[in-house]
Scaffold this active site. Structure first.
Site, PDB file in Angstrom:
ATOM      1  N   TRP A   4     126.259   0.527  41.208  1.00  0.00           N
ATOM      2  CA  TRP A   4     126.566  -0.472  42.246  1.00  0.00           C
ATOM      3  C   TRP A   4     126.727  -1.772  41.476  1.00  0.00           C
ATOM      4  O   TRP A   4     125.770  -2.325  40.955  1.00  0.00           O
ATOM      5  CB  TRP A   4     125.416  -0.547  43.239  1.00  0.00           C
ATOM      6  CG  TRP A   4     125.672  -1.428  44.428  1.00  0.00           C
ATOM      7  CD1 TRP A   4     126.322  -1.086  45.578  1.00  0.00           C
ATOM      8  CD2 TRP A   4     125.262  -2.789  44.576  1.00  0.00           C
ATOM      9  NE1 TRP A   4     126.337  -2.159  46.438  1.00  0.00           N
ATOM     10  CE2 TRP A   4     125.697  -3.219  45.848  1.00  0.00           C
ATOM     11  CE3 TRP A   4     124.579  -3.693  43.770  1.00  0.00           C
ATOM     12  CZ2 TRP A   4     125.477  -4.494  46.336  1.00  0.00           C
ATOM     13  CZ3 TRP A   4     124.360  -4.974  44.250  1.00  0.00           C
ATOM     14  CH2 TRP A   4     124.795  -5.364  45.530  1.00  0.00           C
ATOM     15  N   ASN A   8     119.453   0.162  35.550  1.00  0.00           N
ATOM     16  CA  ASN A   8     119.516  -0.335  36.918  1.00  0.00           C
ATOM     17  C   ASN A   8     118.839  -1.700  36.913  1.00  0.00           C
ATOM     18  O   ASN A   8     117.794  -1.855  36.303  1.00  0.00           O
ATOM     19  CB  ASN A   8     118.757   0.632  37.845  1.00  0.00           C
ATOM     20  CG  ASN A   8     118.689   0.145  39.275  1.00  0.00           C
ATOM     21  OD1 ASN A   8     119.456  -0.723  39.678  1.00  0.00           O
ATOM     22  ND2 ASN A   8     117.780   0.702  40.046  1.00  0.00           N
ATOM     23  N   GLY A   9     119.433  -2.692  37.560  1.00  0.00           N
ATOM     24  CA  GLY A   9     118.820  -4.016  37.576  1.00  0.00           C
ATOM     25  C   GLY A   9     119.663  -5.010  36.800  1.00  0.00           C
ATOM     26  O   GLY A   9     120.856  -4.793  36.580  1.00  0.00           O
ATOM     27  N   LYS A  64     121.589   1.497  49.530  1.00  0.00           N
ATOM     28  CA  LYS A  64     120.411   1.803  50.337  1.00  0.00           C
ATOM     29  C   LYS A  64     119.219   0.954  49.924  1.00  0.00           C
ATOM     30  O   LYS A  64     118.464   0.501  50.752  1.00  0.00           O
ATOM     31  CB  LYS A  64     120.074   3.290  50.188  1.00  0.00           C
ATOM     32  CG  LYS A  64     118.892   3.738  51.022  1.00  0.00           C
ATOM     33  CD  LYS A  64     119.196   3.645  52.497  1.00  0.00           C
ATOM     34  CE  LYS A  64     118.011   4.026  53.362  1.00  0.00           C
ATOM     35  NZ  LYS A  64     118.196   3.539  54.736  1.00  0.00           N
ATOM     36  N   LYS A 101     123.947  -3.087  62.850  1.00  0.00           N
ATOM     37  CA  LYS A 101     124.393  -1.698  62.709  1.00  0.00           C
ATOM     38  C   LYS A 101     125.911  -1.621  62.835  1.00  0.00           C
ATOM     39  O   LYS A 101     126.583  -0.963  62.057  1.00  0.00           O
ATOM     40  CB  LYS A 101     123.759  -0.793  63.781  1.00  0.00           C
ATOM     41  CG  LYS A 101     122.310  -0.468  63.612  1.00  0.00           C
ATOM     42  CD  LYS A 101     121.970   0.449  62.467  1.00  0.00           C
ATOM     43  CE  LYS A 101     121.713  -0.283  61.192  1.00  0.00           C
ATOM     44  NZ  LYS A 101     120.373  -0.755  60.922  1.00  0.00           N
TER      45      LYS A 101
END
Ligand code: M6R
Length: 616
Positions: free
Chosen positions: A77, A103-104, A611, A493
């Site tokens: 991502w 990650n990060g 997520k 949503k």
């Protein structure tokens, strides 16, 4: 954000990794990559990386499969650098013998990059991650006297860690060594313990087909995985003891179970989830709840709630409940702001953090800030063993099981149920909640799973509304009192998964500005279920209709009169007003789902979202 999988053992690593990445793809999905090794001296590592979803990587591998028993995989991502093949992980050293996934964020990557480039390193990507590869490579060269000893790679990773700043999880493999070295500085990493094999991942679902015995790494842990064992030390090399945890949900629980989308499955799971959150926590006297908390309700004077996104809206419902039942002042603030505004809290302040994942960096840092300032802390959480669970004084688990759909649904209703319990606990403990109201609410909570089931069973009528309004580009959501957050959650949503612009307001605020937007083209979804302020809500609906606005009203069963004030009515079972947000959100979740479906959106993996948001 990103998905990480590592494997060392007797199986073909590529198969385990692709399977694991598929289970983690919800974490981030703009590109994916894999590297496989067989610890052959002098060999180069084989890596394949592709922009796009995991299928693009799978297709690339079909032509030239990778074989080997150790490997790393990653779904990305993007933070630094566009989502293209070059920026996808793994990143390899120039001699293609060292691979890194991450990650990060490495905060000081620019200064490190300048130094490394000046030293002759060539960069192949725009990422901060690649700095790690070159840094580790330098430290590896500096430890040449260790030859092929495993310690050489460990020492190189440790050396690099002394130079980087940031919040990250780092995983490293080298062609000369049959181990994976992993380090955690804030971003989650969990190790799966197998027989003759060991795995690691950024989240548990990737591990479940192979093992339920897992070890959650903590900040400052460095782990070395071989097929025969796992060693955990601090970054400084001092041994650290980490006990294994047995995961009590299986791989199937993390699958779609016959539904078209995880989100839909998770909406349908809500009655069972509510049972899990609530039942077992009611006292036999019908008046009290039993929560295993250290917290003394009389030892606090005020509550601050902090969280992000959907969890923040759950906190806003919690605000009304706690104020009403426990007569404590409550403030709610988004975690990304709370952590920076030097919050005024003390030892008589209860800071409640709310999080499905327990890994949201803003919420984790807000918790740390509250603790630094001496507040008592409590987390409403789903994921056991998550970072927040390890740093908080008390945890109230929501027991929602794995939530995979990026748009949170069952975690939200379970968080609301947890706030009901907490407000009852505080109210009873402080003597502010009379027996009659406590009994009424507890009885209402017992009936809630069935009423949520009834709301779900009315999906067809929501689908009709979605069909009628699916082409509209703007929506307004309104709610009053304890249902103001319901309106915000409904709007969130819809925008998250259908990409329709949706705004939310407290119904009474409409006349102060948003009313200017109302015309025939904008549907107004109004929560108009039974409440103290029902008559005022109806007046506001008339104001919408007077301006030719279209009203979609959410109303309680039996309210036939609402039809005179609305173009469409979505009925829900009538429940106590203080419990109503749990039932009322269901049609709004379904409206978002049915609309997104009709617009051909990727419901479980909406664009630009992840997520678990583990970067600032
Ligand atoms: O895991 P958390 O509950 O801490 O996550 C917080 C938000 O990132 C999350 O609720 C997000 O807003 C969801 N996409 C909402 O559907």
């Amino acid at each position: 954000m990103c998905g990480i999988v590592g494997y060392v053992g007797g199986r073909e690593a590529a198969e385990v990794i692709l399977d694991g990445l598929a289970r983690l793809e919800y974490r981030g999905y703009d590109s994916a990559g894999i590297v496989v090794a067989d610890a052959a001296p002098g060999a180069r590592l084989d890596a394949v990386k592709r922009a796009g979803k995991l299928d693009a990587l799978r297709s690339a591998l079909q032509g030239s499969p990778l074989s080997g028993h150790l490997g790393l995989g990653h779904t990305r991502w993007a933070t630094h650098g566009r989502p293209n093949d070059a920026n996808a992980h793994p990143h390899l050293s120039e001699d293609a013998r060292l691979a890194v996934i991450h990650n990060g964020i490495i905060e000081n990557y620019l200064e490190l990059k300048d130094r490394l480039q000046a030293g002759g390193h060539h960069f192949a990507s725009e990422t901060d991650t690649e700095v790690l590869v070159h840094l580790i490579e330098d430290h590896y060269q500096a430890a040449a006297e260790l030859g092929r000893a495993r310690e050489r790679l460990v020492r190189a990773v440790r050396g690099a860690l002394t130079e980087v700043r940031g919040a990250f999880a780092l995983v490293v493999a080298h062609a000369d060594h049959d181990v994976i070295v992993a380090a955690r500085a804030t971003s989650p990493l969990v190790i799966g313990l197998g027989e003759g094999e060991n795995l690691l991942a950024s989240d548990v679902p990737a591990l479940l087909p192979y093992t339920r015995e897992v070890v959650f790494l903590e900040d400052g842990d460095l782990a070395v995985l071989s097929r025969d064992g796992v060693e955990v030390t601090g970054f400084d090399g001092a041994p650290r003891r980490r006990d294994a945890t047995t995961i009590d949900w299986d791989a199937e629980a993390a699958e779609k179970g016959g539904f078209d989308h995880y989100m839909l499955k998770e909406i349908y799971e809500q009655p069972v989830v509510l049972q899990n959150t609530l039942f077992g926590r009611f006292a036999g006297n019908g008046l009290d709840v039993r929560l295993e908390l250290e917290l003394d309700p009389r030892a606090i004077d005020r509550v601050v709630v902090t969280a992000a996104g959907t969890a923040f809206y759950a906190g806003q419902v919690g605000e009304v409940l706690i104020e009403r039942l426990a007569r404590l002042p409550v403030e709610v603030e988004v975690a990304s702001e709370f952590r920076y505004r030097r919050p005024v809290v003390d030892e008589r302040t209860l800071c409640v953090v709310v999080s499905q994942s327990g890994e949201t960096i803003d919420t984790l840092e807000a918790l740390r800030e509250a603790r630094r300032r001496g507040a008592r802390t409590l987390a409403i959480l789903n994921v056991k063993g998550s970072s927040i669970s390890r740093e908080v004084d008390d945890v109230l688990y929501i027991h929602a099981g794995p939530e995979i759909g990026v748009a949170s649904t069952k975690a939200y209703t379970a968080m609301l149920a947890a706030f009901e319990l907490l407000a009852l606990y505080l109210g009873r403990g402080r003597g502010t909640l009379p027996d009659a109201l406590a009994a009424e609410l507890l009885q209402g909570l017992r009936e809630l799973p069935q009423q949520v089931q009834e709301a779900i069973d009315r999906r067809a009528s929501v689908a009709e509304v979605a069909e009628r309004f699916k082409e509209r580009r703007d929506y307004l959501f309104l709610g009053r009192g304890v249902n103001v957050p319901t309106a915000f959650e409904g709007a969130l949503k819809l925008k998250e998964i259908s990409y329709i612009h949706a705004e939310a307001y407290a119904t009474g605020e409409m006349k102060h500005g948003p009313i200017a937007l109302i015309d025939r083209s904008m549907p107004v979804v109004a929560v108009a279920t039974a409440s103290e302020l029902y008559d005022k809500t109806v007046s506001n609906l008339q104001e919408v209709r007077a301006r030719e606005g279209t009203v979609i009203a959410l109303a309680s069963d039996g309210d036939d009169g609402i039809r005179r004030h609305a173009d469409e009515v979505l009925y829900v079972p009538a429940v106590h007003e203080l419990l109503s947000p749990i039932v009322n959100v269901v049609p709004l979740q379904l409206l978002a789902y049915e609309t997104a479906l009709r617009l051909g959106r990727d419901v479980d993996r909406p664009r630009n979202l992840a997520k678990s948001v583990t970067v600032e």
